[in-house]
Write a protein that holds these residues in place. Structure first.
Motif, PDB file in Angstrom:
ATOM      1  N   ALA A  91       0.861  -0.860   0.372  1.00 51.46           N
ATOM      2  CA  ALA A  91       0.450  -0.465  -0.076  1.00 51.46           C
ATOM      3  C   ALA A  91       0.788   1.485   0.192  1.00 51.46           C
ATOM      4  O   ALA A  91       2.272   1.014   0.379  1.00 51.46           O
ATOM      5  N   ILE A  92       0.518   2.567  -0.903  1.00 56.12           N
ATOM      6  CA  ILE A  92       1.182   3.645  -0.892  1.00 56.12           C
ATOM      7  C   ILE A  92       0.129   4.601  -0.653  1.00 56.12           C
ATOM      8  O   ILE A  92      -0.250   4.975  -1.839  1.00 56.12           O
ATOM      9  N   TRP A  93       0.465   5.383   0.262  1.00 57.29           N
ATOM     10  CA  TRP A  93       0.032   6.164   0.892  1.00 57.29           C
ATOM     11  C   TRP A  93       0.415   7.604   0.345  1.00 57.29           C
ATOM     12  O   TRP A  93       1.360   7.680   0.758  1.00 57.29           O
ATOM     13  N   ILE A  94       0.032   8.337  -0.424  1.00 59.01           N
ATOM     14  CA  ILE A  94       0.418   9.986  -1.042  1.00 59.01           C
ATOM     15  C   ILE A  94      -0.252  10.694  -0.966  1.00 59.01           C
ATOM     16  O   ILE A  94      -1.273  10.678  -0.939  1.00 59.01           O
ATOM     17  N   THR A  95       0.565  11.679  -0.475  1.00 64.60           N
ATOM     18  CA  THR A  95      -0.441  13.046   0.228  1.00 64.60           C
ATOM     19  C   THR A  95       0.875  14.085   0.187  1.00 64.60           C
ATOM     20  O   THR A  95       1.809  13.791  -0.011  1.00 64.60           O
ATOM     21  N   LYS A  96       0.275  15.595  -0.110  1.00 64.74           N
ATOM     22  CA  LYS A  96       1.099  16.375  -0.099  1.00 64.74           C
ATOM     23  C   LYS A  96       1.325  16.851   1.403  1.00 64.74           C
ATOM     24  O   LYS A  96       2.132  18.001   1.029  1.00 64.74           O
ATOM     25  N   ASP A  97       0.646  16.602   1.985  1.00 62.27           N
ATOM     26  CA  ASP A  97       1.183  17.253   4.219  1.00 62.27           C
ATOM     27  C   ASP A  97       0.763  15.857   5.273  1.00 62.27           C
ATOM     28  O   ASP A  97       0.114  16.389   5.910  1.00 62.27           O
ATOM     29  N   PRO A  98       2.786  15.012   4.794  1.00 60.75           N
ATOM     30  CA  PRO A  98       2.321  14.270   6.109  1.00 60.75           C
ATOM     31  C   PRO A  98       2.616  14.030   6.996  1.00 60.75           C
ATOM     32  O   PRO A  98       3.022  15.317   7.306  1.00 60.75           O
ATOM     33  N   THR A  99       1.401  14.253   8.629  1.00 53.68           N
ATOM     34  CA  THR A  99       1.891  14.438   9.119  1.00 53.68           C
ATOM     35  C   THR A  99       2.572  13.461  10.526  1.00 53.68           C
ATOM     36  O   THR A  99       2.826  12.182   9.440  1.00 53.68           O
ATOM     37  N   ASP A 100       2.980  13.957  11.261  1.00 51.78           N
ATOM     38  CA  ASP A 100       3.551  12.775  12.269  1.00 51.78           C
ATOM     39  C   ASP A 100       2.469  12.187  12.743  1.00 51.78           C
ATOM     40  O   ASP A 100       3.462  10.610  12.784  1.00 51.78           O
ATOM     41  N   GLU A 101       1.800  12.012  13.503  1.00 47.52           N
ATOM     42  CA  GLU A 101       0.283  11.378  13.174  1.00 47.52           C
ATOM     43  C   GLU A 101      -0.080  10.529  11.932  1.00 47.52           C
ATOM     44  O   GLU A 101       0.029   9.190  12.515  1.00 47.52           O
ATOM     45  N   HIS A 102       0.834  10.648  10.138  1.00 48.87           N
ATOM     46  CA  HIS A 102       0.420   9.335   9.777  1.00 48.87           C
ATOM     47  C   HIS A 102       1.827   8.548   9.861  1.00 48.87           C
ATOM     48  O   HIS A 102       1.726   7.981   9.210  1.00 48.87           O
ATOM     49  N   SER A 103       3.037   9.393   9.849  1.00 50.73           N
ATOM     50  CA  SER A 103       4.143   8.761   9.918  1.00 50.73           C
ATOM     51  C   SER A 103       4.495   7.427  10.751  1.00 50.73           C
ATOM     52  O   SER A 103       4.457   6.382  11.202  1.00 50.73           O
ATOM     53  N   GLU A 104       3.595   8.134  12.170  1.00 59.50           N
ATOM     54  CA  GLU A 104       3.193   6.982  13.201  1.00 59.50           C
ATOM     55  C   GLU A 104       2.413   5.532  12.842  1.00 59.50           C
ATOM     56  O   GLU A 104       2.787   4.712  12.868  1.00 59.50           O
TER      57      GLU A 104
END
Length: 228
Positions: A13-26
């Motif tokens: 799964a590849i999640w592409i976003t223009k604004d990844p947050t710390d919560e996304h990374s975790e």
């Protein structure tokens, strides 16, 4: 993303976003940690860039999070750790059920996720423990008053009565004074059994139950005869 991953029966799964947050990374780190080795999650940041005076723009992809061997290994170890706890609790559940009507030392205990259960035998710091592992099952007299010198004195007192104790017990015991440890123990051990192999459970049950009852008979008087 998880919904699409499962519906498509995919492995990546590849999640592409223009604004990844710390919560996304975790979240992606957690997914890579907790899912099987053949499942991978990526977090990718997308930006638009212009090179020099060229009026056109191009996408720039930056991988923020990816699976790693280390994370997958850690995840595997965590799952194995959790499974060990589940299996041990299952083992103690059936063991305690098997002795419930025998008026045994451990009949009032509750199942645990630990590798051992124990009960005192007439004096604080002296217990009968039952221990199970991947390699053995054993019943033991465990000496731990919290004071090393006192523990060794108790062990020596027991050792003076070794011949009588083993005669009552019915088999030779393994005497471990453990000079470098605070604690000492005397054990009756069955090797080459595995608590994670259910086909060994009946043999282990009988061995440690009989061992515990015989240890109680063999040590009860000598425990009470110990004087500080």
């Amino acid at each position: 993303i998880i919904t699409y991953l499962t519906n498509l029966n995919a492995n990546t799964a590849i999640w592409i976003t223009k604004d990844p947050t710390d919560e996304h990374s975790e979240a992606v780190d957690w997914l890579n940690l907790m899912t099987p080795d053949n499942i991978s999650f990526y977090l990718v940041k997308i930006e638009a860039i212009r090179i020099g005076e060229d009026p056109s723009t191009a996408p720039l992809f930056t991988v923020i999070k990816r699976p790693s061997v280390e994370k997958k290994q850690l995840g595997t170890e965590r799952k194995e750790y959790a499974q060990r706890h589940i299996t041990r609790e299952k083992y103690w559940t059936q063991f305690l059920e098997s002795i419930r009507d025998k008026n045994a030392l451990f009949s009032k205990h509750s199942p645990t996720t630990e590798s051992w259960i124990g009960t005192t035998i007439g004096r604080g710091g002296i217990s009968i423990n039952l221990v199970v592992s991947k390699k053995y099952a054993r019943s033991e007299i465990y000496i731990n008053t919290g004071d090393k010198e006192e523990n060794k004195n108790i062990f020596d007192h027991f050792f003076k009565h070794k011949e009588d104790i083993e005669k009552i017990f019915g088999y030779p015991l393994v005497w471990e004074r453990m000079e470098d440890n605070v604690t000492s123990r005397i054990k009756y051990q069955l090797d080459e059994v595995d608590v994670f192999n259910e086909s060994d459970w009946l043999k282990m049950n009988e061995f440690i139950y009989d061992g515990a009852e015989n240890l109680k008979r063999a040590f009860q008087k000598v425990v009470m005869s110990y004087k500080r």
